[in-house]
Design an enzyme around this catalytic site. Structure first.
Site, PDB file in Angstrom:
ATOM      1  N   SER A 157     -19.964  -6.864  35.079  1.00 49.40           N
ATOM      2  CA  SER A 157     -20.183  -6.981  33.821  1.00 49.40           C
ATOM      3  C   SER A 157     -21.254  -6.156  33.151  1.00 49.40           C
ATOM      4  CB  SER A 157     -20.338  -7.823  33.302  1.00 49.40           C
ATOM      5  OG  SER A 157     -21.011  -8.244  32.054  1.00 49.40           O
ATOM      6  N   TYR A 171     -24.693 -16.063  34.822  1.00 51.75           N
ATOM      7  CA  TYR A 171     -24.179 -14.935  34.900  1.00 51.75           C
ATOM      8  C   TYR A 171     -24.897 -13.714  35.308  1.00 51.75           C
ATOM      9  CZ  TYR A 171     -20.215 -12.405  33.581  1.00 51.75           C
ATOM     10  OH  TYR A 171     -19.317 -11.526  33.348  1.00 51.75           O
TER      11      TYR A 171
HETATM   12  P1  NAD Z   1     -10.478 -15.242  33.672  1.00 52.64           P
HETATM   13  O1  NAD Z   1     -11.325 -16.965  33.500  1.00 52.64           O
HETATM   14  O2  NAD Z   1      -9.590 -14.594  31.855  1.00 52.64           O
HETATM   15  O3  NAD Z   1      -9.484 -14.891  34.648  1.00 52.64           O
HETATM   16  C1  NAD Z   1     -10.029 -14.836  35.638  1.00 52.64           C
HETATM   17  C2  NAD Z   1      -9.442 -15.549  37.416  1.00 52.64           C
HETATM   18  O4  NAD Z   1     -10.303 -15.740  38.107  1.00 52.64           O
HETATM   19  C3  NAD Z   1      -8.468 -16.417  36.930  1.00 52.64           C
HETATM   20  O5  NAD Z   1      -6.988 -16.082  37.392  1.00 52.64           O
HETATM   21  C4  NAD Z   1      -9.283 -17.745  38.025  1.00 52.64           C
HETATM   22  O6  NAD Z   1      -8.015 -18.439  38.289  1.00 52.64           O
HETATM   23  C5  NAD Z   1      -9.498 -16.188  39.263  1.00 52.64           C
HETATM   24  N1  NAD Z   1     -10.626 -17.700  39.884  1.00 52.64           N
HETATM   25  C6  NAD Z   1     -11.510 -18.624  40.011  1.00 52.64           C
HETATM   26  N2  NAD Z   1     -12.439 -18.452  39.844  1.00 52.64           N
HETATM   27  C7  NAD Z   1     -11.853 -17.589  41.726  1.00 52.64           C
HETATM   28  C8  NAD Z   1     -12.460 -17.776  43.279  1.00 52.64           C
HETATM   29  N3  NAD Z   1     -13.229 -19.254  43.615  1.00 52.64           N
HETATM   30  N4  NAD Z   1     -11.841 -17.778  44.271  1.00 52.64           N
HETATM   31  C9  NAD Z   1     -10.500 -16.877  43.569  1.00 52.64           C
HETATM   32  N5  NAD Z   1     -10.111 -16.435  42.601  1.00 52.64           N
HETATM   33  C10 NAD Z   1     -11.087 -16.904  41.359  1.00 52.64           C
HETATM   34  O7  NAD Z   1     -11.414 -13.946  33.637  1.00 52.64           O
HETATM   35  P2  NAD Z   1     -11.273 -12.452  32.839  1.00 52.64           P
HETATM   36  O8  NAD Z   1     -11.933 -12.573  31.796  1.00 52.64           O
HETATM   37  O9  NAD Z   1     -10.624 -11.690  33.597  1.00 52.64           O
HETATM   38  O10 NAD Z   1     -12.419 -12.139  33.811  1.00 52.64           O
HETATM   39  C11 NAD Z   1     -12.266 -10.781  35.247  1.00 52.64           C
HETATM   40  C12 NAD Z   1     -13.912 -10.493  35.976  1.00 52.64           C
HETATM   41  O11 NAD Z   1     -14.120 -10.096  34.919  1.00 52.64           O
HETATM   42  C13 NAD Z   1     -15.099 -11.496  35.812  1.00 52.64           C
HETATM   43  O12 NAD Z   1     -15.673 -11.037  37.045  1.00 52.64           O
HETATM   44  C14 NAD Z   1     -15.762 -11.554  34.992  1.00 52.64           C
HETATM   45  O13 NAD Z   1     -17.225 -11.506  34.738  1.00 52.64           O
HETATM   46  C15 NAD Z   1     -15.571  -9.883  34.861  1.00 52.64           C
HETATM   47  N6  NAD Z   1     -16.121  -9.673  33.344  1.00 52.64           N
HETATM   48  C16 NAD Z   1     -14.992 -10.317  32.184  1.00 52.64           C
HETATM   49  C17 NAD Z   1     -15.628  -9.556  30.470  1.00 52.64           C
HETATM   50  C18 NAD Z   1     -14.879 -10.095  29.921  1.00 52.64           C
HETATM   51  O14 NAD Z   1     -14.598  -9.873  28.636  1.00 52.64           O
HETATM   52  N7  NAD Z   1     -13.306 -10.971  29.933  1.00 52.64           N
HETATM   53  C19 NAD Z   1     -16.823  -8.709  30.427  1.00 52.64           C
HETATM   54  C20 NAD Z   1     -17.420  -8.302  31.709  1.00 52.64           C
HETATM   55  C21 NAD Z   1     -17.545  -9.021  32.815  1.00 52.64           C
END
Ligand code: NAD
Length: 264
Positions: A157, A171
Site C-alpha cells: 500500500s 494497517y
Molecule cells: P476488498 O475488501 O475490496 O477485497 C478484499 C478481498 O480479500 C475480498 O474478496 C475478501 O473476501 C478477501 N479476504 C479478506 N480477508 C481474507 C482472508 N483472511 N483470506 C483470504 N481472503 C480474504 O479489498 P481491496 O481494496 O481490493 O484490497 C486488496 C488489497 O489491496 C489489500 O491487501 C489492501 O490492503 C490493498 N490496498 C488496497 C487499496 C485500495 O485503495 N483499495 C490501497 C492500498 C492497498
C-alpha cells in the site's frame, strides 16, 4: 522464474502466461479480481483463493467458461496454517505446479488508536502480514522443489511508505512489515530464480474502499493529482508486468500505483 527470453523475443511472448499457474489471494473482488482477470487473459491458470467462497466460485466459473479447466476457487483464510497448506495441496493436485503467487488478501478497518482493540490489531496483522508469510513460505517451498523459479507479488500500500489517513496505524504497521518482508525474502529467494516484488496501490475503488465514506474519502480523493480514484485493472496491469518476462531483471522492488497521491 528462469527466463529463456532475449532482446528479440516478441512482446506478445513476453506477456504470454500460458502454461503457468497463479494463485491470487483475495482474488474474488476488488484489486484481487483485477489481477485475476489480467493474469487469466494472458493465458495463466488462475486460482481464486478467498475467504468468500461463493464470490470466488462465481469468478472461477465465469473464467472457466472462456477457457475450460483454467480456473479454480479455493475457500481460504490466509491467516490459517491449515488453510494455506490445504490451498497448496489442492492447487498442486489440480495444476501440478505453482508459478506465481499474488499475496493480495488484506483488510483495513478504520479505527483511531484510542478505540483500537487488541483483537482488531491482531486480526489486521494476522491477515495482512502473517497471511503473507504463511502463503509465501508454503508456495516458495513448492517453487523451490519444482526447480523452475517463480514470481511472488505482494500487494502492499502507499501506507507501506507514508500514512494516508488517521485511523490506520494497525494497517500501516502491517503494510510496513509486508514491505520489509518483501525485501528480505527477495534476497533469500533470488538464487532460486524466484523474484519477489511489491505493488503499493493508493486510492483504488473497490468494495473495501466503498465502505469508507464521508469526509475521510472526500479528503483523500481531492488529494489525488490525477483527479480520479484508481480502478482494480490499474493494479491488474502492474501485476501482469511483474508476473511476466517484461520484468525479468526486477526483484525487491515496490511499484507505487496511486495516481500520484503519495506526492500530494
Ligand atoms: P476488498 O475488501 O475490496 O477485497 C478484499 C478481498 O480479500 C475480498 O474478496 C475478501 O473476501 C478477501 N479476504 C479478506 N480477508 C481474507 C482472508 N483472511 N483470506 C483470504 N481472503 C480474504 O479489498 P481491496 O481494496 O481490493 O484490497 C486488496 C488489497 O489491496 C489489500 O491487501 C489492501 O490492503 C490493498 N490496498 C488496497 C487499496 C485500495 O485503495 N483499495 C490501497 C492500498 C492497498
Amino acid at each position: 522464474m528462469s527466463t529463456t527470453t532475449s532482446q528479440t523475443t516478441p512482446l506478445t511472448q513476453l506477456i504470454d502466461m500460458s502454461g503457468r499457474t497463479a494463485i491470487v489471494t483475495g482474488g474474488a473482488m476488488g484489486i484481487g479480481l483485477g489481477i485475476t482477470r489480467r493474469l487469466h487473459e494472458a493465458g495463466a491458470n488462475v486460482v481464486v483463493a478467498d475467504l468468500d467462497h461463493d464470490a470466488a466460485s462465481g469468478i472461477a466459473e465465469t473464467l472457466d467458461a472462456t477457457r475450460v479447466g483454467s480456473s479454480l476457487a479455493v475457500a481460504t483464510d490466509v491467516s490459517s496454517v491449515d488453510g494455506v497448506e490445504h490451498l497448496v495441496e489442492v492447487v498442486c493436485e489440480r495444476f501440478e505446479a505453482i508459478d506465481i503467487l499474488v499475496n493480495n488478501a488484506g483488510i483495513y478497518p478504520m479505527v483511531p488508536l484510542r478505540e483500537l482493540t487488541l483483537e482488531t490489531f491482531r486480526r489486521v496483522l494476522d491477515v495482512n502480514l502473517t497471511g503473507l508469510f504463511l502463503c509465501t513460505k508454503a508456495v516458495s517451498e513448492q517453487m523451490i522443489a519444482q526447480g523452475r523459479g517463480g514470481r511472488i507479488i505482494n500487494i502492499t500500500s502507499i501506507d507501506a511508505v507514508h500514512p494516508s489517513m488517521v485511523g490506520l496505524a494497525h494497517y500501516d504497521a502491517s503494510k510496513h512489515g509486508a514491505w520489509g518482508f518483501t525485501k528480505n525474502i527477495a534476497l533469500e529467494l533470488a538464487p532460486h530464480g524466484i523474484s519477489v516484488n511489491a505493488i503499493a496501490p493508493g486510492g483504488i475503488a473497490t468494495p473495501g474502499t466503498g465502505e469508507i465514506t464521508g469526509e475521510a474519502l472526500q479528503d483523500f480523493e481531492t488529494m489525488i493529482p490525477m483527479g480520479r480514484m484508481g480502478d482494480p485493472d490499474d493494479i491488474g496491469r502492474a501485476a501482469l508486468f511483474l508476473a511476466s518476462d517484461l520484468s525479468s531483471y526486477m526483484t525487491g522492488s515496490q511499484i507505487v500505483v496511486d495516481g500520484g497521491r503519495l506526492l500530494a
